[in-house]
Design an enzyme around this catalytic site. Structure first.
Site, mmCIF file in Angstrom:
data_model
loop_
_atom_site.group_PDB
_atom_site.id
_atom_site.type_symbol
_atom_site.label_atom_id
_atom_site.label_comp_id
_atom_site.label_asym_id
_atom_site.label_seq_id
_atom_site.Cartn_x
_atom_site.Cartn_y
_atom_site.Cartn_z
ATOM 1 C CG HIS A 17 -1.839 -1.059 1.429
ATOM 2 N ND1 HIS A 17 -1.909 -1.844 2.554
ATOM 3 C CD2 HIS A 17 -2.805 -1.520 0.600
ATOM 4 C CE1 HIS A 17 -2.874 -2.733 2.423
ATOM 5 N NE2 HIS A 17 -3.436 -2.569 1.238
ATOM 6 C CB SER A 128 -4.110 -6.619 4.678
ATOM 7 O OG SER A 128 -3.706 -5.369 4.197
#
Ligand code: PNS
Length: 161
Positions: A17, A128
């Site tokens: 990210h 994640s």
């Protein structure tokens, strides 16, 4: 001023990210990293914790803001007077659902463009979910998330054992 919104769950933020945030910050005047606050999901980290980790991870990038939203992304984008939604693409497997969302968002507001940035190859396997699974089972995720996020993961999972 060209504003972009980079939306996601960020549960938690990873180097994948941050790579997208950093590169988007060079293309736009202002990038808002928008954490989805979805009451029907049970994330590992609550919204405040996810915001806190994102703030820590992006504090050196001057034109990046961190915020949360609920409801439709396109409504949030309009409210923020942004012109663009930024998404990261890791692999072909991401493409189908991302295309659907981009087309639906364009149907809802044709003035907002979605642009896709290819994740750097060194993070193309990273998610994640995988980070949480590996951390939960005692694996090392130090190279995959900022130190502060690693600490928060350790704290979370220490409590569970
Ligand atoms: O990190 P994620 O979980 O892949 O992010 C998905 C997200 C938050 C970008 C997507 O679920 C979203 O935009 N949700 C907001 C609700 C919405 O606008 N739904 C219609 C999308 S077409």
């Amino acid at each position: 001023m060209k504003t972009a919104v980079y939306p996601g769950s960020f549960d938690p933020v990873t180097y994948g990210h941050i790579d997208i945030i950093d590169r988007a910050s060079r293309l736009f005047d202002r990038v808002i990293v928008a954490v989805l606050n979805n009451p029907s999901k049970t994330p590992l980290f609550n919204t405040d914790e996810r915001l806190d980790m994102l703030l820590t991870a992006t504090r050196e990038i001057k034109n990046v803001e961190v915020d949360c939203f609920s409801g439709l992304l396109i409504d949030y984008v309009e409210k923020k007077e942004a012109t663009t939604v930024v998404k990261g693409l890791r692999a072909v497997s991401d493409f189908e659902s991302e295309l659907q969302m981009a087309l639906m968002n364009r149907k809802l507001n044709r003035n907002v463009e979605t642009i896709f940035m290819m994740t750097s190859s060194r993070y193309s396997f990273l998610s994640s979910s995988l980070v949480k699974e590996v951390a939960k089972l005692g694996g090392c995720v130090k190279d995959l998330v900022p130190e502060y996020v690693n600490d928060q993961l350790m704290k979370k999972f220490e409590k569970q054992f």
